[in-house]
Design a protein around this motif. Structure first.
Motif, short mmCIF file in Angstrom:
data_model
loop_
_atom_site.label_atom_id
_atom_site.label_comp_id
_atom_site.label_asym_id
_atom_site.label_seq_id
_atom_site.Cartn_x
_atom_site.Cartn_y
_atom_site.Cartn_z
N LEU A 59 18.63 37.27 79.42
CA LEU A 59 19.92 37.84 79.83
C LEU A 59 20.80 38.13 78.63
N ALA A 60 20.80 37.24 77.65
CA ALA A 60 21.61 37.46 76.46
C ALA A 60 21.12 38.68 75.68
N LEU A 61 19.81 38.84 75.55
CA LEU A 61 19.26 40.01 74.87
C LEU A 61 19.54 41.30 75.64
N ALA A 62 19.46 41.23 76.97
CA ALA A 62 19.74 42.41 77.77
C ALA A 62 21.20 42.85 77.60
N ILE A 63 22.10 41.88 77.56
CA ILE A 63 23.51 42.20 77.38
C ILE A 63 23.77 42.71 75.97
N TRP A 64 23.17 42.07 74.99
CA TRP A 64 23.45 42.42 73.59
C TRP A 64 22.77 43.73 73.17
N LEU A 65 21.48 43.88 73.47
CA LEU A 65 20.75 45.06 73.00
C LEU A 65 20.91 46.29 73.90
N PHE A 66 20.91 46.07 75.21
CA PHE A 66 20.89 47.19 76.13
C PHE A 66 22.22 47.40 76.84
N HIS A 67 23.21 46.57 76.51
CA HIS A 67 24.56 46.66 77.09
C HIS A 67 24.53 46.63 78.62
N VAL A 68 23.74 45.73 79.15
CA VAL A 68 23.62 45.55 80.59
C VAL A 68 24.89 44.86 81.09
N HIS A 69 25.45 45.38 82.17
CA HIS A 69 26.62 44.76 82.79
C HIS A 69 26.16 43.97 84.00
N ILE A 70 26.51 42.71 84.03
CA ILE A 70 26.17 41.86 85.16
C ILE A 70 27.43 41.71 85.99
N TYR A 71 27.38 42.23 87.21
CA TYR A 71 28.53 42.18 88.08
C TYR A 71 28.44 40.94 88.96
N GLY A 72 29.59 40.37 89.26
CA GLY A 72 29.63 39.18 90.08
C GLY A 72 29.98 37.97 89.24
N ASN A 73 29.98 36.85 89.88
CA ASN A 73 30.36 35.61 89.24
C ASN A 73 29.08 34.86 88.82
#
Length: 80
Positions: A59-73
């Motif tokens: 999840l950290a790599l997806a957010i950092w490399l691919f700028h994935v936005h995780i919606y919700g809490n």
């Protein structure tokens, strides 16, 4: 994809215990003071800890490399 990764990683616990039984390792462990529940729970806890670490890393790599936005809490997620 993350769910499948966690499922396959934890499915390996059962496969490993069956392989140990076929190789006779469980018979040798039966002669020790180690209880079967302790052996199985140690395998499950170790795989679960590695799976959670993999989950956080992916999840950290997806957010950092691919700028994935995780919606919700994230606090309400079943992983936390």
């Amino acid at each position: 994809m993350l769910g499948m990764l966690l499922m396959w990683a934890n499915l390996a616990v059962g496969i490993q215990l069956v392989n140990w039984r076929e190789m006779g390792i469980t018979r040798r462990l039966a002669a020790t003071p180690l209880r079967p529940l302790a052996m199985i729970s140690a395998q499950v806890v170790a795989r679960l800890a590695l799976s959670l670490l993999q989950c956080v890393l992916l999840l950290a790599l997806a957010i950092w490399l691919f700028h994935v936005h995780i919606y919700g809490n994230m606090a309400c997620s079943p992983w936390w």
